[in-house]
Design a protein around this motif. Structure first.
Motif, PDB file in Angstrom:
ATOM      1  N   SER A 125       5.586  13.042   8.074  1.00 22.24           N
ATOM      2  CA  SER A 125       4.427  12.143   8.003  1.00 22.24           C
ATOM      3  C   SER A 125       3.548  12.478   6.801  1.00 22.24           C
ATOM      4  CB  SER A 125       3.596  12.253   9.289  1.00 22.24           C
ATOM      5  OG  SER A 125       4.343  11.862  10.409  1.00 22.24           O
ATOM      6  N   ALA A 126       3.400  13.777   6.531  1.00 18.42           N
ATOM      7  CA  ALA A 126       2.560  14.214   5.417  1.00 18.42           C
ATOM      8  C   ALA A 126       3.144  13.817   4.072  1.00 18.42           C
ATOM      9  CB  ALA A 126       2.368  15.727   5.473  1.00 18.42           C
ATOM     10  N   ALA A 127       4.469  13.677   3.998  1.00 16.91           N
ATOM     11  CA  ALA A 127       5.091  13.202   2.762  1.00 16.91           C
ATOM     12  C   ALA A 127       4.927  11.697   2.603  1.00 16.91           C
ATOM     13  CB  ALA A 127       6.577  13.571   2.754  1.00 16.91           C
ATOM     14  N   MET A 128       4.934  10.959   3.703  1.00 13.37           N
ATOM     15  CA  MET A 128       4.921   9.499   3.650  1.00 13.37           C
ATOM     16  C   MET A 128       3.518   8.913   3.516  1.00 13.37           C
ATOM     17  SD  MET A 128       6.589   6.853   6.440  1.00 13.37           S
ATOM     18  CE  MET A 128       5.854   7.687   7.853  1.00 13.37           C
ATOM     19  N   LEU A 129       2.576   9.370   4.348  1.00 11.20           N
ATOM     20  CA  LEU A 129       1.305   8.661   4.475  1.00 11.20           C
ATOM     21  C   LEU A 129       0.442   8.654   3.213  1.00 11.20           C
ATOM     22  CD1 LEU A 129      -0.434   6.984   6.313  1.00 11.20           C
ATOM     23  CD2 LEU A 129      -1.447   9.065   7.225  1.00 11.20           C
ATOM     24  N   PRO A 130       0.313   9.763   2.450  1.00 11.07           N
ATOM     25  CA  PRO A 130      -0.554   9.690   1.259  1.00 11.07           C
ATOM     26  C   PRO A 130      -0.090   8.664   0.236  1.00 11.07           C
ATOM     27  CG  PRO A 130      -0.059  11.970   1.803  1.00 11.07           C
ATOM     28  CD  PRO A 130       0.820  11.118   2.657  1.00 11.07           C
ATOM     29  N   GLN A 131       1.210   8.333   0.258  1.00  8.05           N
ATOM     30  CA  GLN A 131       1.729   7.376  -0.726  1.00  8.05           C
ATOM     31  C   GLN A 131       1.230   5.959  -0.456  1.00  8.05           C
ATOM     32  OE1 GLN A 131       2.842   9.525  -2.621  1.00  8.05           O
ATOM     33  NE2 GLN A 131       3.259  11.064  -1.036  1.00  8.05           N
ATOM     34  N   VAL A 132       0.817   5.706   0.778  1.00  9.56           N
ATOM     35  CA  VAL A 132       0.354   4.356   1.127  1.00  9.56           C
ATOM     36  C   VAL A 132      -0.922   4.014   0.366  1.00  9.56           C
ATOM     37  CG1 VAL A 132      -0.466   2.892   3.010  1.00  9.56           C
ATOM     38  CG2 VAL A 132       1.445   4.468   3.394  1.00  9.56           C
ATOM     39  N   LEU A 133      -1.950   4.828   0.539  1.00  7.51           N
ATOM     40  CA  LEU A 133      -3.211   4.562  -0.144  1.00  7.51           C
ATOM     41  C   LEU A 133      -3.076   4.708  -1.655  1.00  7.51           C
ATOM     42  CD1 LEU A 133      -5.741   6.240   2.290  1.00  7.51           C
ATOM     43  CD2 LEU A 133      -5.677   3.839   1.660  1.00  7.51           C
ATOM     44  N   ALA A 134      -2.273   5.682  -2.100  1.00  6.84           N
ATOM     45  CA  ALA A 134      -2.088   5.867  -3.535  1.00  6.84           C
ATOM     46  C   ALA A 134      -1.412   4.651  -4.158  1.00  6.84           C
ATOM     47  CB  ALA A 134      -1.263   7.124  -3.798  1.00  6.84           C
ATOM     48  N   THR A 135      -0.441   4.063  -3.463  1.00 10.59           N
ATOM     49  CA  THR A 135       0.226   2.856  -3.966  1.00 10.59           C
ATOM     50  C   THR A 135      -0.740   1.681  -4.000  1.00 10.59           C
ATOM     51  OG1 THR A 135       2.376   3.624  -3.154  1.00 10.59           O
ATOM     52  CG2 THR A 135       2.141   1.258  -3.561  1.00 10.59           C
ATOM     53  N   ILE A 136      -1.553   1.546  -2.959  1.00 15.99           N
ATOM     54  CA  ILE A 136      -2.553   0.476  -2.954  1.00 15.99           C
ATOM     55  C   ILE A 136      -3.522   0.647  -4.118  1.00 15.99           C
ATOM     56  CG2 ILE A 136      -4.548  -0.433  -1.686  1.00 15.99           C
ATOM     57  CD1 ILE A 136      -2.989   0.104   0.905  1.00 15.99           C
ATOM     58  N   GLN A 137      -3.981   1.870  -4.365  1.00 15.89           N
ATOM     59  CA  GLN A 137      -4.906   2.132  -5.473  1.00 15.89           C
ATOM     60  C   GLN A 137      -4.275   1.812  -6.819  1.00 15.89           C
ATOM     61  OE1 GLN A 137      -8.121   2.402  -4.144  1.00 15.89           O
ATOM     62  NE2 GLN A 137      -8.452   4.080  -5.564  1.00 15.89           N
ATOM     63  N   ALA A 138      -2.998   2.157  -6.982  1.00 16.83           N
ATOM     64  CA  ALA A 138      -2.340   2.026  -8.281  1.00 16.83           C
ATOM     65  C   ALA A 138      -1.779   0.629  -8.552  1.00 16.83           C
ATOM     66  CB  ALA A 138      -1.212   3.055  -8.399  1.00 16.83           C
ATOM     67  N   ALA A 139      -1.492  -0.136  -7.502  1.00 16.64           N
ATOM     68  CA  ALA A 139      -0.777  -1.404  -7.687  1.00 16.64           C
ATOM     69  C   ALA A 139      -1.578  -2.622  -7.241  1.00 16.64           C
ATOM     70  CB  ALA A 139       0.560  -1.348  -6.937  1.00 16.64           C
ATOM     71  N   THR A 140      -2.869  -2.465  -7.000  1.00 13.78           N
ATOM     72  CA  THR A 140      -3.739  -3.601  -6.697  1.00 13.78           C
ATOM     73  C   THR A 140      -5.051  -3.432  -7.447  1.00 13.78           C
ATOM     74  OG1 THR A 140      -4.712  -2.526  -4.755  1.00 13.78           O
ATOM     75  CG2 THR A 140      -2.777  -3.898  -4.368  1.00 13.78           C
ATOM     76  N   ALA A 141      -5.814  -4.498  -7.515  1.00 18.38           N
ATOM     77  CA  ALA A 141      -7.119  -4.437  -8.190  1.00 18.38           C
ATOM     78  C   ALA A 141      -8.023  -5.536  -7.632  1.00 18.38           C
ATOM     79  CB  ALA A 141      -6.956  -4.609  -9.701  1.00 18.38           C
ATOM     80  N   GLY A 142      -9.321  -5.360  -7.829  1.00 19.60           N
ATOM     81  CA  GLY A 142     -10.297  -6.392  -7.479  1.00 19.60           C
ATOM     82  C   GLY A 142     -10.263  -6.771  -6.013  1.00 19.60           C
ATOM     83  N   GLN A 143     -10.277  -8.072  -5.752  1.00 19.22           N
ATOM     84  CA  GLN A 143     -10.307  -8.576  -4.382  1.00 19.22           C
ATOM     85  C   GLN A 143      -9.041  -8.245  -3.613  1.00 19.22           C
ATOM     86  OE1 GLN A 143     -13.762  -9.013  -3.897  1.00 19.22           O
ATOM     87  NE2 GLN A 143     -12.780 -10.296  -2.354  1.00 19.22           N
ATOM     88  N   ARG A 144      -7.909  -8.187  -4.330  1.00 19.23           N
ATOM     89  CA  ARG A 144      -6.652  -7.832  -3.659  1.00 19.23           C
ATOM     90  C   ARG A 144      -6.723  -6.407  -3.127  1.00 19.23           C
ATOM     91  NH1 ARG A 144      -2.470  -7.352  -6.719  1.00 19.23           N
ATOM     92  NH2 ARG A 144      -0.981  -7.596  -5.032  1.00 19.23           N
ATOM     93  N   ARG A 145      -7.336  -5.522  -3.910  1.00 11.83           N
ATOM     94  CA  ARG A 145      -7.475  -4.147  -3.443  1.00 11.83           C
ATOM     95  C   ARG A 145      -8.442  -4.078  -2.266  1.00 11.83           C
ATOM     96  NH1 ARG A 145      -9.065   0.485  -7.613  1.00 11.83           N
ATOM     97  NH2 ARG A 145      -6.958  -0.017  -8.338  1.00 11.83           N
ATOM     98  N   ALA A 146      -9.547  -4.813  -2.340  1.00 10.42           N
ATOM     99  CA  ALA A 146     -10.515  -4.808  -1.237  1.00 10.42           C
ATOM    100  C   ALA A 146      -9.857  -5.308   0.047  1.00 10.42           C
ATOM    101  CB  ALA A 146     -11.714  -5.682  -1.593  1.00 10.42           C
TER     102      ALA A 146
END
Length: 476
Positions: A125-146
């Motif tokens: 779980s510790a290997a998988m879960l941090p990648q979720v928020l990091a991917t959202i931060q890196a691959a979205t912006a603006g309203q899509r990120r919100a």
């Protein structure tokens, strides 16, 4: 030849940044839900596990604590490895490992085998879960990120409630005679679907300046979290032996050593596991402080209400789980409105959420006082629904605030720090409010012990409301 190389270089320079589409977002949110569900799903299955595997209470505590400790200790390292080797790669590897360890849990022939499999499941779980928020931060912006962050917060809150509900349903259903084993085996087909979707829809992202793993920092962070969480989660069941007090006494010294090592590494130009400069971000620092009392209250309530409804009010695991459905449903729908409310009213939405949650907790305490032991779905409905609405106005927004100023290059470590704070606080909630409740029951009785614990939680809600006044007024 020169022209070809130039055109390739230009193509790389102008390549579009990775983008997380709707299917990719669904997939990473599925990955976020699984570890949180599994933290809570086992609660209602413990009596059956104990009977089937002849496990003592202390060993059953390890089934829960082993998962939570491995999960909390390795989260920041998991975020760093995602920054270094690629977040999609770590997400796929972590999800595959989660599926295999879930299978091992479901097939465990003995209690100690189950404990070992749960520790391995927590590490996955510790290997998988941090990648979720990091991917959202890196691959979205603006309203899509919100919107994505709002959905992540909704998923996180819903998963914590749904885990307990799903656990009760699966144990009672006894699918193909699997009994408690189904709470783990159900993960396997879900993971297979998740791996198929992730391979197709989740973009690869990584830090542009990969930072090597900080060995001394990793070891000291692990030791400090173990020194705090292990005695608190195991102490009551083990009878508070000497090692628990020695461990708690060592915690501040180990934590201070971790901070000193990280500061020294930063000053010498090395890359610490948790860069102290991250905590210079006001939004991250104040948001993390808010997560602590919120998560302690959330997990403490979930544990206490499960025990009270089953052992005090005499409800079965399914009925006890279904009593929390209104909280889950209200939480989900209110959290979807969060981004629009924040855009209009700023972070004062969090303060309002604390006030609403406080009202819900007070109503539940009043209902327990007036109705006990005839306490179930109907009596819990008003307070639980209102509390769920208040929680939904806080958790997704605070997650978004914490990461709002974290640079994309450090999205993995920022996510790891935030989730470690949340996970450690969830474990503390069960250890503190759970221990308080269980210690009060013999002297006060179930009703008064539950009312007292709810009033303590109410004080924690008031604290989160006061802390929210120090949040930045707007969210980046």
């Amino acid at each position: 030849m020169t022209e070809t190389i130039t055109s390739r270089t230009a193509g790389r320079a102008t390549a579009a940044p990775p983008s997380l589409g709707a299917l990719g977002l669904f997939t990473v949110l599925l990955g976020a839900a699984l570890p949180l569900i599994d933290f809570f799903i086992v609660n209602v299955a413990l009596p059956t596990i104990g009977h089937d595997l002849a496990a003592s209470e202390a060993v059953l505590e390890l089934v829960v604590a082993g998962y939570g400790l491995a999960y909390a200790v390795l989260l920041v390292l998991g975020g760093r490895l995602g920054d270094l080797f690629g977040r999609r790669r770590l997400f796929l590897g972590g999800m595959a490992a989660f599926g295999l360890t879930s299978l091992a849990c479901g097939l465990a022939p003995s209690a100690w085998t189950l404990v070992a499999a749960r520790v391995a499941q927590g590490a996955a779980s510790a290997a998988m879960l941090p990648q979720v928020l990091a991917t959202i931060q890196a691959a979205t912006a603006g309203q899509r990120r919100a919107r994505a962050m709002g959905l992540y917060g909704a998923t996180a809150g819903l998963s914590m409630v749904a885990g307990q509900i799903l656990g009760g349903v699966l144990v009672a259903a006894d699918i193909a005679g699997t009994g408690w084993r189904s709470v783990f085996l159900v993960n396997v087909p879900i993971v297979l679907v998740g791996l198929f979707l992730a391979a197709r829809a989740v973009p690869e992202t990584r830090s542009q300046r990969p930072e090597p793993v900080d060995g001394p920092g990793t070891v000291l962070l692990a030791l400090s979290l173990l020194a705090l969480l292990a005695p608190l989660t195991e102490g009551r069941a083990a009878g508070w032996p000497l090692w628990t007090w020695l461990s708690l006494a060592a915690f501040p010294f180990v934590a201070a050593a971790f901070y000193a090592v990280e500061r020294r590494a930063d000053r010498r130009g090395r890359t610490p596991l948790v860069p102290p400069s991250l905590f210079e971000l006001v939004s991250l620092r104040r948001g993390l402080v808010m997560i602590v009392p919120f998560s302690i209250g959330f997990s403490g309530f979930m544990f206490v209400i499960a025990v009270a409804l089953q052992q005090g009010a005499g409800l079965g695991p399914v009925t006890a789980g279904l009593a929390l459905v209104p909280m889950a449903v209200v939480f989900f729908f209110v959290s979807l409105a969060g981004p629009r409310l924040v855009a209009r009213h700023g972070t004062r939405v969090v303060t309002a959420g604390a006030a609403v949650q406080g009202l819900g907790v007070a109503l539940m305490a009043l209902a327990v006082w007036r109705s006990w032991p005839d306490f179930g779905f109907v009596e819990l409905l008003p307070g639980a629904s209102i509390a769920g609405a208040g929680q939904a106005l806080q958790l997704p927004v605070v997650f978004r605030i914490v990461l709002s100023e974290v640079p994309t290059a450090r999205a993995g470590v920022g996510s790891g720090v935030m989730i470690t704070t949340q996970q450690s606080s969830l474990a503390l909630g069960v250890a503190t409010l759970g221990t308080l409740f269980l210690s009060l029951v013999p002297g006060l009785g179930m009703r008064d012990a539950l009312v007292t614990t709810l009033l303590v939680q109410l004080a924690g809600v008031a604290l989160t409301g006061l802390l929210s006044l120090r949040l930045p007024r707007t969210v980046g």
